[in-house]
Design a protein around this motif. Structure first.
Motif, PDB file in Angstrom:
ATOM      1  N   TYR A 149       0.553  -1.187   0.056  1.00 17.86           N
ATOM      2  CA  TYR A 149       0.236  -0.484  -0.329  1.00 17.86           C
ATOM      3  C   TYR A 149       1.011   1.582  -0.389  1.00 17.86           C
ATOM      4  O   TYR A 149       1.895   0.945   0.293  1.00 17.86           O
ATOM      5  CB  TYR A 149      -0.709  -0.318   1.317  1.00 17.86           C
ATOM      6  CG  TYR A 149      -2.193  -0.989   1.513  1.00 17.86           C
ATOM      7  CD1 TYR A 149      -3.612  -0.156   0.327  1.00 17.86           C
ATOM      8  CD2 TYR A 149      -2.015  -2.200   1.319  1.00 17.86           C
ATOM      9  CE1 TYR A 149      -4.627  -1.220   0.597  1.00 17.86           C
ATOM     10  CE2 TYR A 149      -2.886  -3.193   1.186  1.00 17.86           C
ATOM     11  CZ  TYR A 149      -3.826  -2.872   0.771  1.00 17.86           C
ATOM     12  OH  TYR A 149      -4.866  -3.721   1.289  1.00 17.86           O
ATOM     13  N   ALA A 150       0.368   2.360  -0.191  1.00 19.78           N
ATOM     14  CA  ALA A 150       1.148   3.383  -0.779  1.00 19.78           C
ATOM     15  C   ALA A 150       0.060   4.611  -0.247  1.00 19.78           C
ATOM     16  O   ALA A 150      -1.358   4.842  -0.460  1.00 19.78           O
ATOM     17  CB  ALA A 150       1.785   3.778  -2.134  1.00 19.78           C
ATOM     18  N   LEU A 151       0.929   5.099   1.700  1.00 17.81           N
ATOM     19  CA  LEU A 151       0.526   6.884   1.572  1.00 17.81           C
ATOM     20  C   LEU A 151       1.025   7.679   1.052  1.00 17.81           C
ATOM     21  O   LEU A 151       1.605   8.041   0.917  1.00 17.81           O
ATOM     22  CB  LEU A 151       0.206   6.780   3.101  1.00 17.81           C
ATOM     23  CG  LEU A 151      -0.583   5.791   4.460  1.00 17.81           C
ATOM     24  CD1 LEU A 151      -0.388   5.922   5.498  1.00 17.81           C
ATOM     25  CD2 LEU A 151      -2.280   6.968   3.764  1.00 17.81           C
ATOM     26  N   THR A 152      -0.312   8.632   0.550  1.00 17.13           N
ATOM     27  CA  THR A 152       0.897   9.492  -0.730  1.00 17.13           C
ATOM     28  C   THR A 152      -0.013  11.259  -0.691  1.00 17.13           C
ATOM     29  O   THR A 152      -1.526  10.926   0.027  1.00 17.13           O
ATOM     30  CB  THR A 152       0.579   9.407  -2.082  1.00 17.13           C
ATOM     31  OG1 THR A 152       0.710   8.557  -2.612  1.00 17.13           O
ATOM     32  CG2 THR A 152       1.000  10.686  -2.962  1.00 17.13           C
ATOM     33  N   ARG A 153       0.522  12.396   0.334  1.00 14.25           N
ATOM     34  CA  ARG A 153       0.240  13.464   0.806  1.00 14.25           C
ATOM     35  C   ARG A 153      -0.294  14.103   0.131  1.00 14.25           C
ATOM     36  O   ARG A 153       0.627  14.524  -1.335  1.00 14.25           O
ATOM     37  CB  ARG A 153       1.169  14.228   1.753  1.00 14.25           C
ATOM     38  CG  ARG A 153       0.711  15.285   2.434  1.00 14.25           C
ATOM     39  CD  ARG A 153       1.542  16.068   3.910  1.00 14.25           C
ATOM     40  NE  ARG A 153       2.819  16.599   2.806  1.00 14.25           N
ATOM     41  CZ  ARG A 153       3.775  15.490   3.661  1.00 14.25           C
ATOM     42  NH1 ARG A 153       3.809  15.124   4.613  1.00 14.25           N
ATOM     43  NH2 ARG A 153       5.089  16.297   3.131  1.00 14.25           N
ATOM     44  N   PHE A 154      -1.396  15.146   0.049  1.00 16.64           N
ATOM     45  CA  PHE A 154      -1.615  16.279  -1.415  1.00 16.64           C
ATOM     46  C   PHE A 154      -1.998  17.469  -0.011  1.00 16.64           C
ATOM     47  O   PHE A 154      -2.979  16.861   1.150  1.00 16.64           O
ATOM     48  CB  PHE A 154      -2.487  15.536  -2.139  1.00 16.64           C
ATOM     49  CG  PHE A 154      -3.937  14.953  -2.016  1.00 16.64           C
ATOM     50  CD1 PHE A 154      -3.669  14.349  -1.590  1.00 16.64           C
ATOM     51  CD2 PHE A 154      -4.678  16.350  -2.392  1.00 16.64           C
ATOM     52  CE1 PHE A 154      -4.789  14.032  -1.042  1.00 16.64           C
ATOM     53  CE2 PHE A 154      -5.687  15.605  -1.577  1.00 16.64           C
ATOM     54  CZ  PHE A 154      -6.354  14.657  -1.476  1.00 16.64           C
ATOM     55  N   LYS A 155      -2.523  18.152  -1.348  1.00 21.37           N
ATOM     56  CA  LYS A 155      -3.460  20.090  -0.867  1.00 21.37           C
ATOM     57  C   LYS A 155      -4.310  19.442  -0.995  1.00 21.37           C
ATOM     58  O   LYS A 155      -4.748  19.297  -2.044  1.00 21.37           O
ATOM     59  CB  LYS A 155      -2.287  20.882  -0.783  1.00 21.37           C
ATOM     60  CG  LYS A 155      -1.562  21.538   0.258  1.00 21.37           C
ATOM     61  CD  LYS A 155      -1.311  22.834  -0.134  1.00 21.37           C
ATOM     62  CE  LYS A 155      -0.157  23.200   0.369  1.00 21.37           C
ATOM     63  NZ  LYS A 155       1.083  23.854   0.185  1.00 21.37           N
ATOM     64  N   GLY A 156      -5.140  19.838   0.153  1.00 22.15           N
ATOM     65  CA  GLY A 156      -6.515  19.587  -0.552  1.00 22.15           C
ATOM     66  C   GLY A 156      -7.484  20.434  -0.685  1.00 22.15           C
ATOM     67  O   GLY A 156      -6.620  22.011  -1.255  1.00 22.15           O
ATOM     68  N   HIS A 157      -8.358  20.987  -1.238  1.00 21.14           N
ATOM     69  CA  HIS A 157      -8.991  22.141  -1.754  1.00 21.14           C
ATOM     70  C   HIS A 157      -9.258  23.026  -0.746  1.00 21.14           C
ATOM     71  O   HIS A 157      -8.939  23.909  -1.100  1.00 21.14           O
ATOM     72  CB  HIS A 157     -10.692  22.183  -2.131  1.00 21.14           C
ATOM     73  CG  HIS A 157     -11.735  21.023  -1.174  1.00 21.14           C
ATOM     74  ND1 HIS A 157     -12.332  22.351   0.109  1.00 21.14           N
ATOM     75  CD2 HIS A 157     -11.933  19.627  -0.226  1.00 21.14           C
ATOM     76  CE1 HIS A 157     -13.179  21.333   0.301  1.00 21.14           C
ATOM     77  NE2 HIS A 157     -12.583  20.256   0.133  1.00 21.14           N
ATOM     78  N   ASP A 158      -9.107  23.011   0.633  1.00 20.33           N
ATOM     79  CA  ASP A 158      -9.463  23.964   1.363  1.00 20.33           C
ATOM     80  C   ASP A 158      -7.984  24.064   2.033  1.00 20.33           C
ATOM     81  O   ASP A 158      -7.582  24.941   2.939  1.00 20.33           O
ATOM     82  CB  ASP A 158      -9.904  23.694   2.642  1.00 20.33           C
ATOM     83  CG  ASP A 158      -9.621  22.282   3.163  1.00 20.33           C
ATOM     84  OD1 ASP A 158      -8.585  21.615   2.755  1.00 20.33           O
ATOM     85  OD2 ASP A 158     -10.090  21.465   4.188  1.00 20.33           O
ATOM     86  N   GLU A 159      -6.887  23.401   1.518  1.00 11.24           N
ATOM     87  CA  GLU A 159      -5.075  23.657   1.252  1.00 11.24           C
ATOM     88  C   GLU A 159      -4.913  22.593   2.839  1.00 11.24           C
ATOM     89  O   GLU A 159      -3.488  23.142   2.897  1.00 11.24           O
ATOM     90  CB  GLU A 159      -4.535  24.846   1.699  1.00 11.24           C
ATOM     91  CG  GLU A 159      -5.415  25.750   0.374  1.00 11.24           C
ATOM     92  CD  GLU A 159      -4.454  25.710  -1.057  1.00 11.24           C
ATOM     93  OE1 GLU A 159      -3.077  26.033  -0.183  1.00 11.24           O
ATOM     94  OE2 GLU A 159      -4.751  25.279  -1.874  1.00 11.24           O
ATOM     95  N   LYS A 160      -5.765  22.649   3.209  1.00 14.12           N
ATOM     96  CA  LYS A 160      -4.675  21.216   4.047  1.00 14.12           C
ATOM     97  C   LYS A 160      -4.213  20.040   3.691  1.00 14.12           C
ATOM     98  O   LYS A 160      -5.179  19.500   2.926  1.00 14.12           O
ATOM     99  CB  LYS A 160      -6.396  20.692   5.090  1.00 14.12           C
ATOM    100  CG  LYS A 160      -6.325  21.654   5.848  1.00 14.12           C
ATOM    101  CD  LYS A 160      -7.767  21.306   7.678  1.00 14.12           C
ATOM    102  CE  LYS A 160      -7.927  22.403   8.198  1.00 14.12           C
ATOM    103  NZ  LYS A 160      -9.636  22.121   8.946  1.00 14.12           N
ATOM    104  N   PRO A 161      -3.459  19.998   4.715  1.00 14.56           N
ATOM    105  CA  PRO A 161      -2.752  18.642   3.906  1.00 14.56           C
ATOM    106  C   PRO A 161      -3.592  17.137   4.137  1.00 14.56           C
ATOM    107  O   PRO A 161      -4.282  17.018   5.491  1.00 14.56           O
ATOM    108  CB  PRO A 161      -1.265  18.377   4.615  1.00 14.56           C
ATOM    109  CG  PRO A 161      -1.191  18.881   5.475  1.00 14.56           C
ATOM    110  CD  PRO A 161      -2.473  20.513   5.278  1.00 14.56           C
TER     111      PRO A 161
END
Ligand code: MN
Length: 204
Positions: A149-161
């Motif tokens: 499995y992989a966990l990948t961070r991104f910035k959501g629409h409200d700029e919260k990671p």
């Protein structure tokens, strides 16, 4: 940061006179060579799965509304939550309604994992570093979940990671379990059975 500091947020949210959740005060040294993971199903104000990986003496935690999927096509939203004490991996029961996270919890899956992140030159990356970099891969050895499995961070629409949990490589097509039918890996019980057997029940 000391273990105690890392659990400050966790402790600050809870009253341990009322909830049966562990305080993390009695942390035990573990010498097992493989870190543990746990997936709990939490029937709180909204049903969700809690995905937790042991990193540096605490359980790094994500709330996954739809639960982990065995299908590599599914990208599961994983919202980071506060670090939990290691003992939390054994927690199954009912959190009182007026407490933080009030509702029923079962341990849906448990086991160990092996970090599998590598850099561009194919050298292993320490797991905490991989998480800090926002991309960590790992092999789960659970009773229900197996494989990479992989966990990948991104910035959501409200700029919260926020993060995505994805099955990588060859998976299955089974998708995610129905949380109301799923059974505990520890006790074989459903959420409803745990609620009914707890003192006072879940009240719903
Ligand atoms: Mn939860």
């Amino acid at each position: 940061m000391s273990e105690k500091d890392r659990l400050r947020t966790y402790r600050g949210k809870r009253n341990f006179d009322t909830t049966g959740e562990p305080s993390g005060d009695h942390a035990t040294e573990r010498d097992d060579d493989e870190p543990v993971f746990v997936v709990q199903i939490h029937d709180a104000s909204t049903m969700h799965f809690d995905f937790r990986l042991e990193v540096d003496g605490v359980l790094k935690s994500w709330s996954i509304p739809k639960g982990p999927s065995t299908d590599p096509h599914d990208k599961r939203l994983a919202i980071p939550t506060e670090d939990h004490p290691l003992e939390y991996r054994d927690f199954e029961g009912v959190i009182p309604h007026d407490e933080y996270g009030g509702g029923t919890v079962i341990v849906w899956d448990q086991g160990t994992y092996r970090p599998a992140s590598h850099d561009k030159r194919d050298r292993p990356v320490p797991f905490d570093e991989a998480l800090e970099n926002g991309h960590a891969t790992f092999d789960l050895h659970g009773e229900k979940l197996h494989g990479r499995y992989a966990l990948t961070r991104f910035k959501g629409h409200d700029e919260k990671p926020t993060w995505l949990l994805v099955r990588t490589g060859s998976g299955g097509s089974g998708g995610s379990p129905d949380p109301r039918r799923a059974r505990s890996a520890r006790s074989g019980r459903t959420l409803r059975q745990v609620a009914e057997e707890s003192d006072g029940g879940a009240g719903t």
